[in-house]
Design a protein around this motif. Structure first.
Motif, mmCIF file in Angstrom:
data_model
loop_
_atom_site.group_PDB
_atom_site.id
_atom_site.type_symbol
_atom_site.label_atom_id
_atom_site.label_comp_id
_atom_site.label_asym_id
_atom_site.label_seq_id
_atom_site.Cartn_x
_atom_site.Cartn_y
_atom_site.Cartn_z
ATOM 1 N N GLU A 12 37.376 42.297 46.422
ATOM 2 C CA GLU A 12 37.071 41.272 45.438
ATOM 3 C C GLU A 12 36.910 41.919 44.136
ATOM 4 O O GLU A 12 37.378 41.441 42.995
ATOM 5 N N SER A 13 36.368 43.222 43.945
ATOM 6 C CA SER A 13 36.145 43.808 42.939
ATOM 7 C C SER A 13 36.371 45.479 43.238
ATOM 8 O O SER A 13 35.914 45.778 44.770
ATOM 9 N N GLY A 34 39.273 39.246 42.388
ATOM 10 C CA GLY A 34 38.044 38.882 41.337
ATOM 11 C C GLY A 34 38.491 39.625 40.064
ATOM 12 O O GLY A 34 37.560 39.019 39.240
ATOM 13 N N LYS A 37 38.301 37.061 37.343
ATOM 14 C CA LYS A 37 37.229 35.779 37.408
ATOM 15 C C LYS A 37 36.657 35.274 36.218
ATOM 16 O O LYS A 37 36.168 34.185 35.927
ATOM 17 N N ASP A 38 36.591 36.240 35.264
ATOM 18 C CA ASP A 38 36.126 35.968 33.898
ATOM 19 C C ASP A 38 37.327 35.623 32.820
ATOM 20 O O ASP A 38 36.959 35.850 31.403
ATOM 21 N N ARG A 42 42.384 32.077 33.779
ATOM 22 C CA ARG A 42 42.252 31.599 35.127
ATOM 23 C C ARG A 42 41.980 29.907 35.214
ATOM 24 O O ARG A 42 42.559 29.181 35.981
#
Length: 297
Positions: A12-13, A34, A37-38, A42
């Motif tokens: 995920e990270s 991830g 994710k920010d 996305r």
């Protein structure tokens, strides 16, 4: 029957230290779910959005056809308005794809939608964010990038099937001499081992990317990609820190780019036929040696 393929590690990270120790230094691929994710991209990026902001741009298209020996690799076969192309890949399967498209050059505000992962490594070539678009059924031939960068390849809007091989398998993959791509006469997703026996036993990785997934591909990694859905990807490129790797990049650009193109212009089909035959001889000799070589490029 296919190659001996294994899945790529998925996280995920990841910390900078873990990434450097277990993937960058080991030249090992990794999926980071991830990383985006920010990123505004996305949620924001889609075929409809790109049509709205850049639909009038004329784009060049390539397809699944075998390369014309008289032309440069990835020479375009057609062109159309970007918006019309986006409608096409959304509407129906097509082999048409857009290769190495710098949409940021036309719409520089898009850079605000992504975040270059400098927290993982340095050396990013921020002036060259490349985008790739393809319809369902479109695929890229098996190759490694001519300038030998590390790649962070993020997919959007659908699914993508990817097969990877370490550089050490270059000869067994029937690499065409003086190029960075393999013979286009075999199906990477279902190879004919009777016709291409050197492929049997070659080990690699198999990946299925979904929206927002990022695949790290280390320098020199061979990759074949097929769009399962009409969708698109962004590649961020980074130089390796070592001086020897940078020198190898310059040499590769000269040898596999400028010099190969010059020879191709002069000898055309004769050159293409000669080097494809030589690729077969080299692969069969490597098979007899019964081991992959840890070549340095």
């Amino acid at each position: 029957m296919s190659f001996i393929l294994k899945p790529v590690d998925v996280v995920e990270s990841i910390s900078r230290e873990d990434f450097k120790k277990n993937y960058l230094n080991k030249r090992k691929p990794l999926i980071i779910k991830g990383l985006t994710k920010d990123w505004p991209a996305r949620e924001k990026w889609s075929t409809d959005y790109f049509k709205q902001i850049a639909g009038d741009i004329e784009v060049k298209l390539v397809d699944n056809s075998k390369a014309d020996p008289k032309k440069i690799i990835n020479a375009s076969i057609a062109s159309m308005k970007f918006g019309d192309y986006l409608d096409l890949i959304k509407r129906e399967p097509t082999q048409l794809r857009i290769f190495f498209f710098n949409l940021f050059k036309h719409r520089p505000e898009l850079v605000q939608d992504i975040k270059v992962p400098k927290e993982l490594m340095g050396g990013f070539i921020e002036s060259m964010p490349a985008m790739f678009f393809g319809g369902s059924n479109a695929f890229t031939f098996l190759h490694y990038d001519i300038d030998l960068p590390h790649l962070f390849h993020t997919h959007f809007g659908g699914r993508k099937h990817i097969i990877l091989f370490d550089y050490k398998w270059k000869k067994r993959l029937y690499c065409v001499p003086n190029t960075t791509y393999a013979l286009e006469d075999y199906d990477v997703s279902n190879p004919d081992f009777e016709k291409f026996p050197a492929l049997k036993g070659v080990e690699g990785y198999e990946v299925f990317l979904e929206h927002g997934d990022t695949l790290f591909m280390p320098t020199g990694m061979w990759h074949w990609m097929k769009y399962i859905d009409g969708s698109f990807s962004l590649s961020l490129r980074a130089w390796d820190r070592s001086i020897t790797r940078k020198m190898a990049s310059v040499w590769s650009l000269f040898m596999h780019g400028a010099l190969d193109s010059a020879i191709k212009i002069v000898f055309r089909e004769r050159y293409a036929i000669w080097r494809e035959k030589l690729a077969v001889k080299i692969a069969e000799k490597e098979l007899r040696n019964n081991r992959p070589r840890k070549s340095v490029i």
